[in-house]
Design a protein around this motif. Sequence first.
Motif, PDB file in Angstrom:
ATOM      1  N   PRO A 547       5.833  24.209  22.931  1.00 29.40           N
ATOM      2  CA  PRO A 547       4.964  25.394  22.951  1.00 29.40           C
ATOM      3  C   PRO A 547       5.023  26.116  21.599  1.00 29.40           C
ATOM      4  N   ALA A 548       3.871  26.521  21.078  1.00 31.99           N
ATOM      5  CA  ALA A 548       3.835  27.222  19.794  1.00 31.99           C
ATOM      6  C   ALA A 548       4.256  28.667  19.986  1.00 31.99           C
ATOM      7  N   LYS A 549       5.042  29.160  19.063  1.00 33.62           N
ATOM      8  CA  LYS A 549       5.416  30.567  19.059  1.00 33.62           C
ATOM      9  C   LYS A 549       4.379  31.345  18.248  1.00 33.62           C
ATOM     10  N   GLU A 550       4.330  32.632  18.476  1.00 36.24           N
ATOM     11  CA  GLU A 550       3.342  33.452  17.770  1.00 36.24           C
ATOM     12  C   GLU A 550       3.479  33.312  16.270  1.00 36.24           C
ATOM     13  N   MET A 551       4.718  33.260  15.775  1.00 38.44           N
ATOM     14  CA  MET A 551       4.904  33.177  14.327  1.00 38.44           C
ATOM     15  C   MET A 551       4.468  31.829  13.770  1.00 38.44           C
ATOM     16  N   ASP A 552       4.360  30.815  14.628  1.00 36.31           N
ATOM     17  CA  ASP A 552       3.934  29.508  14.135  1.00 36.31           C
ATOM     18  C   ASP A 552       2.512  29.565  13.570  1.00 36.31           C
ATOM     19  N   MET A 553       1.717  30.496  14.051  1.00 33.90           N
ATOM     20  CA  MET A 553       0.353  30.620  13.541  1.00 33.90           C
ATOM     21  C   MET A 553       0.360  30.891  12.046  1.00 33.90           C
TER      22      MET A 553
END
Length: 678
Positions: A547-553
Amino acid sequence: MRIYVDASACREGEGTKEMPFKSINSAAAIAVPGDEVLVAPGVYHENVCPVHAGTEDARIIYRSTEKLGAVITGAEIIKTWRPYEGNVWVCRIDNGVFGSYNPYTTFVCGDWYFGPMNKHTGAVYMNDLQFYEADSLEGCLRPQIYKPSWEPQNSIYKWYTEQDTEKNETVIYANFQGKDPNKETVDINVRRECFMPQENGVNYITVSGFTICKAATTWAPPASYQDGMIGPHWAKGWIIEDCDISHSRCAGISLGKYRDPDNDQYFTYRHVKSPTQMERDAVCRGQYHGWLKENIGHHIIRRCNIHHCEQDGIVGRQGGVFSIIEDNHIHHINNMQELAGAEIAGIKMHAAIDVIIRRNHIHNCTMGIWCDWEAQGTRITHNLLHHNYAPDEAGDPIPGAMMSQDVFIEVGHGPTLIDNNLMLSKASLRMATEGVACVHNLMLGALTSVGTGVNFTVKGVNEPRYTPYHIPHRTEVAGFMTILHGDDRFYNNIFVQNWQPKENDEGPKMDMGMLVKDNETAGTFVFDDYPTYDEWYAPFKYLEGKPAKEMDMMTLAEPHFSHLPVWCSGNAYFNGAKPWKKEKDNLVDTEHKITFEIEEDKDGHPILKTNLYQYLSDFRDGIITTDTLGEAFEPEERFETPEGKDITFDDDYLGEHRGVSTIPGPFAAGEDAEKELW
């Protein structure tokens, strides 16, 4: 039912064989599904306007009973010329002849038109030679060679027009260079079109075997109504076959847009939205005007001779989807160089969704094929393209003139497939785009505009062009995105440096507010700064399946907007053509001098003279398939047929079988290159 038409009938009849109609329009007014309109040889001075649609199972067919014997013309012969001064004669035409559309008060202009604003849609011809329009009566009386012309020897034939408002007459002066126009065949444009319905939805019409010529067509920009001398307007299932189509002031055949009053010539007259936004609006508005696979397109243009038109041989936006353009001879387009703008080519298509352009011979055009926006599912295959550049005798182009190349793919997201073509001009492929696959082509010119030509620069600020992509094999918009560049594949092509490039020819320049790289060096080296797939995917790999974390964006912002990967394999390079530095399986010959000539055999068929195949030696590569090419990144669509089936590239330019391995280029064997090319 068969309906008969014969211009030489002694009087208007009822459409029977014994008592034929004298005009095609009389037949068009009553023809219904299943009818065949048989037109006898003769000249038909009319703008045919079909009223009724055919059906898929019962087309309405218009057929010349003698191939090219029935001539539909938008012009009228003039035999009332009077001497004026020197070689100049004058005629006067009552304006009632023109009805509501006078070509001698209507100028060529509109969105994306960059040429002179003083050229009329009218024209003068003598024995099928089109005269050049002078800026003044003095320019007609004392003509000078028009240096930008690709046929400068003809440019001293001039004409000029003005209006006599008191007598309500159009006055035309023409310099006939010593000939008596009343003893020659001299005609002038009178009608805007030759064969086109005025209403939308006139479906399933066949037009077969006609000569169609000389009409006062208007400039055909992509977001506006596009007329040509012949076309379906906004319909489904037309066939235009075995016709000779020539001497349109602008476009020959139109597969273009409906007339949308709210977006027609929007930029020209309202200005307030950027041209690119206007184009995006046109795409989206199309959905409200029935732009669906079930309603629009699916046309066939085949075996036509299309020539001496001054904007396009074939033009289209949205109306040409799911069509086939095959076996046509398209040549001498925009050779007069009086008109200029961003819509000029042998074939100029916007939104060529699932369009197949195959087995055409295209030469002596400002551009060969230009697929602009949404070249999604487009396949350009088995075509012969050459001499699509200015001849040596031509002077500098006029302001607003377009660049020349065999194929131009612009601001699309693919998949765009270019395979088994002979691309023999100075610039083979201009690719200000992404999502292109080039397979088994022979290219004598450069790959150019790579990484440039897609965004506007305004006050030093980059203004990207967001362009649409679509649901695979549909017209519905799936999304919009800028062009990241890359996502391109080059398999089993031959690149030859046939012309010596200028020194330092790789530097960028500004053109129409866009940064353009117009290199002349051939080969895939223009992608040296682009990643392989593994290099491109590395930043994403560590997150795969998680799952992507918000900071990964933000972590992935840079790779999200970086160049997409490139694939290269099995290509051959000669005469100094340069390979992509990351290509591992290729042939680079720096020893031998490769020569090329296009000649004609005793029957007038083009043939290739080259020593290339002496030096391919034993270099072979595998057979390329849809699985090899994968899918275009943005639309997530495979390089496949319009029906969604896989392609195996095991037949060559001539249809010969390649077997289990192959040499690069469009021929399965060197001896095939010596056969007739078209």
